[in-house]
Design a protein around this motif. Structure first.
Motif, mmCIF file in Angstrom:
data_model
loop_
_atom_site.group_PDB
_atom_site.id
_atom_site.type_symbol
_atom_site.label_atom_id
_atom_site.label_comp_id
_atom_site.label_asym_id
_atom_site.label_seq_id
_atom_site.Cartn_x
_atom_site.Cartn_y
_atom_site.Cartn_z
ATOM 1 N N MET A 1 -0.150 1.173 11.763
ATOM 2 C CA MET A 1 0.130 2.470 11.151
ATOM 3 C C MET A 1 -1.133 2.980 10.471
ATOM 4 O O MET A 1 -1.628 2.370 9.527
ATOM 5 C CB MET A 1 1.243 2.337 10.113
ATOM 6 N N LEU A 3 -3.128 5.904 8.409
ATOM 7 C CA LEU A 3 -2.744 6.931 7.444
ATOM 8 C C LEU A 3 -3.870 7.951 7.304
ATOM 9 O O LEU A 3 -4.996 7.607 6.948
ATOM 10 C CB LEU A 3 -2.445 6.283 6.090
ATOM 11 N N GLN A 26 4.879 14.283 -2.109
ATOM 12 C CA GLN A 26 5.017 13.117 -2.976
ATOM 13 C C GLN A 26 4.056 13.148 -4.163
ATOM 14 O O GLN A 26 4.146 12.301 -5.053
ATOM 15 C CB GLN A 26 4.757 11.841 -2.164
ATOM 16 N N SER A 314 4.020 -6.736 -0.302
ATOM 17 C CA SER A 314 4.885 -5.772 0.389
ATOM 18 C C SER A 314 6.323 -5.858 -0.089
ATOM 19 O O SER A 314 7.010 -4.840 -0.189
ATOM 20 C CB SER A 314 4.819 -6.015 1.906
ATOM 21 N N ALA A 318 8.035 -2.526 -1.759
ATOM 22 C CA ALA A 318 9.215 -1.898 -1.160
ATOM 23 C C ALA A 318 10.290 -1.649 -2.205
ATOM 24 O O ALA A 318 10.968 -0.610 -2.193
ATOM 25 C CB ALA A 318 9.754 -2.779 -0.035
ATOM 26 N N TYR A 461 0.342 1.641 2.883
ATOM 27 C CA TYR A 461 1.759 1.952 2.721
ATOM 28 C C TYR A 461 2.010 3.084 1.719
ATOM 29 O O TYR A 461 3.146 3.290 1.283
ATOM 30 C CB TYR A 461 2.520 0.700 2.277
ATOM 31 N N GLN A 463 2.070 6.420 1.895
ATOM 32 C CA GLN A 463 3.012 7.468 2.278
ATOM 33 C C GLN A 463 4.429 6.922 2.363
ATOM 34 O O GLN A 463 5.389 7.585 1.957
ATOM 35 C CB GLN A 463 2.605 8.076 3.619
ATOM 36 N N GLN A 464 4.572 5.711 2.861
ATOM 37 C CA GLN A 464 5.889 5.098 2.956
ATOM 38 C C GLN A 464 6.476 4.800 1.579
ATOM 39 O O GLN A 464 7.673 5.003 1.338
ATOM 40 C CB GLN A 464 5.781 3.802 3.758
ATOM 41 N N ASN A 465 5.620 4.344 0.650
ATOM 42 C CA ASN A 465 6.112 3.947 -0.671
ATOM 43 C C ASN A 465 6.108 5.075 -1.690
ATOM 44 O O ASN A 465 6.861 5.037 -2.663
ATOM 45 C CB ASN A 465 5.268 2.787 -1.213
#
Length: 608
Positions: A1, A3, A26, A314, A318, A461, A463-465
């Motif tokens: 992934m 970014l 965000q 991680s 999460a 991570y 953008q995901q978090n």
């Protein structure tokens, strides 16, 4: 992934700037405009709480051509587009990446993703030699894995014309990067120095408080200090909606189970200051290093030397994401920054103060439970002759792959022909000079910024978090405070981190304040190698990327993995193995990782 938070290109003579729409929503990317131009800031400048004001201040500060104001404190990468020029910059701590593609003195694109600018078939082999020296958690050299793609360095400002012509690159000195020149409080002992550290640390934490702040709490002196200061400031703050999350990984078995009493006491102490703080305990008994290693090591934008530890981080990240945190504070960096600095012994040796050297070496030996010979060898001889010292250690430990392998010398599995062809020796010399320099007692702080924190994982991570990690102990003011202290102010026989303990004496629980050792994460590493050692060896033997065989003697690398699995070697040699394994996986997955998608468009008007 991969970014890509922002991208800048030239089309029809005009500048085109894109930012990732999801990250803008965000609050991870901030775009501001004024009559002078437009700024896109990834991360934060000046203050997490008011990212918009920080971005405007950055745009205004560089408004005048030729202006070179000090870069503000923050964790940011920024692109500033004015009518007559384009500026690329990163803060001095370099947490957020920024790259540009250049050929013939002209830049054709800028991005936070090196992979999006480069091509998998055009790799920069010199980068891999530099990557394979040392054990830094994040890169600090200009080269990227891709030919023609360059890194904007920490504290650097790159100036381009509005047509993309490269006009110049300048790196701000430490003082000009905003480090405070204020004198120390009265007294050279830990008490007087503790006041200065407390003030700097309070300001560092205050700058990083968001609407929902998570603090990683482990029960150690470092993370507990950060959480206590965050709790105190939020409890006294003006925002009643601000929230504090106490995030901890808990182990019920193995060595790390011994941390549970300290963890519980730390959480109780924070909640006495801020009763509304929410403890979130994540059970981590089923986590081991190298879990899902192909994913963690193979999907990153560039090779990640500490990908083996990603499973634990991680898991915590999460959970913080599920709770809506907008920043996660850690205690990373305290060990090299606020502990006593034994490299001051090198300064005493340089100046011929041998009696004082002997006295302080005895004191360090008492603190660390090591012998005088080991103390002098590690902190006087090795910094003076790092490559020679490592070569001698290899001779002493002949017969194994890992024995005596230090940070800089060529690992036995790196083929000599590849190393000669692509500048490994020059890379190892450059890295040893970066770590030790002419004044190792000062170079320690520069290296600590890149060694101590898992920022590539945080970035990957983000953008995901929905948040970045941030580290108050690596704040420029905290580092500047510790740089100014004389050795006698930071050391007290039999007691590590004397200045920090004095600084936090009124807040730290007595049990945590007085503890002299913390259980390391060796248990996770040993468990991970036992569970995944055979898989890692199979990964190496089955690798098909042509550069793996060109670069590595795979049989020797597999022997190194097996020795580490048996407990041979030490942390230095294990880091060299981890670094190489991550590179093998990264190369194997290079053609599989998707290119980042473009986000929302930000229109920019520029002169042709």
């Amino acid at each position: 992934m991969t970014l890509e938070a922002l991208r800048l290109e030239w089309s029809g003579g005009a500048v085109k700037l894109w930012t990732a729409g999801a990250m803008a929503r965000q609050g991870l990317v901030t775009t501001v405009s004024s009559p002078a131009g437009t700024a896109a800031v990834v991360g934060w400048a000046h203050s997490v709480h008011d990212r918009l004001a920080g971005a405007r201040a950055l745009l205004d500060a560089f408004d005048r051509p030729g202006a070179e104001p000090p870069l503000p404190t923050g964790d940011f990468a920024a692109v500033l587009v004015y009518r007559d020029r384009v500026l690329l910059m990163r803060d001095a701590q370099a947490r957020i990446p920024l790259f540009f593609r250049e050929s013939g003195g002209r830049v054709s694109a800028v991005s936070t993703s090196a992979r999006s600018l480069g091509h998998a078939a055009e790799l920069e082999h010199r980068y891999f030699c530099r990557y394979l020296t040392g054990n830094m958690a994040q890169p600090h050299a200009e080269l990227s894995p891709f030919a023609g793609v360059h890194r904007v360095l920490g504290g650097e400002v790159v100036e381009l014309s509005v047509t993309g012509r490269l006009r110049g690159r300048s790196i701000l000195s430490a003082r000009r990067a905003g480090l405070p020149p204020a004198p120390l409080a009265d007294g050279l002992g830990p008490g007087g120095a503790g006041q200065d550290l407390r003030r700097a640390l309070e300001q560092a934490v205050a700058r990083r408080l968001g609407r929902t702040t998570a603090c990683h709490v482990s029960g150690g002196t470092d993370s507990t200090s950060v959480a206590l200061l965050a709790a105190r400031q939020l409890a006294a703050g003006e925002d009643p909606d601000a929230d504090l999350i106490l995030l901890a990984g808990r182990f019920g078995g193995g060595e790390l189970a011994g941390e549970r009493p300290y963890l519980e006491e730390a959480v109780d102490a924070v909640r006495r200051l801020a009763p509304a703080a929410r403890p979130v305990i994540v059970e981590a008994d089923d986590v081991a290093d190298f879990d899902d290693f192909e994913h963690h090591a193979g999907d990153s934008d560039e090779p990640h030397a500490h990908a083996f530890r990603a499973p634990f981080w991680s898991r915590l990240h999460a959970v913080a994401a599920e709770l809506g945190c907008d920043i996660l504070l850690t205690g990373c960096g305290a060990d090299p920054v606020v502990d006593s600095n034994p490299l001051h012994l090198h300064r005493l040796a340089r100046s011929g103060r041998l009696r004082e050297l002997a006295s302080q070496a005895h004191a360090y030996a008492a603190t660390s439970e090591r012998g005088i010979r080991e103390i002098v060898g590690t902190h006087v001889v090795r910094p003076a002759l790092p490559l020679a010292a490592e070569r001698f250690a290899r001779l002493v430990h002949r017969g194994t792959v890992l024995g005596g392998l230090g940070n800089f010398t060529r690992p036995p599995w790196l083929r000599p022909g590849f190393a000669r062809a692509h500048g490994y020796r020059a890379a190892s010399i450059a890295e040893s000079r970066f770590v030790f320099g002419r004044r190792p007692e000062q170079s320690l702080y520069d290296a600590a910024n890149y060694l101590a924190a898992p920022d590539p994982l945080s970035w990957r991570y983000a953008q995901q978090n929905g948040f970045f990690l941030s580290h108050p102990f690596l704040d420029p003011e905290v580092i500047a405070t510790m740089r100014r202290l004389p050795a006698e102010a930071t050391m007290r026989a039999g007691r590590s981190k004397a200045v920090l303990r004095e600084a936090m004496a009124d807040l730290l629980p007595r049990r945590i304040h007085d503890r002299t050792a913390k259980i390391p994460f060796n248990d996770l590493y040993v468990r991970g190698l036992r569970a995944h050692g055979d898989e890692l060896i199979d990964l190496c033997r089955s690798a098909r990327h042509p550069l793996v065989a060109e670069m590595f003697d795979v049989d020797t690398l597999c022997r190194a993995v097996r020795e580490a699995q048996w407990g041979m070697g030490d942390s230095y040699s294990w880091d060299r193995v981890n670094c190489s394994l991550a590179l093998v996986v990264w190369l194997e997955r290079l053609s599989e990782v998707r290119a980042p998608a473009a986000g929302a468009t930000v229109p920019v008007t520029a002169c042709s």
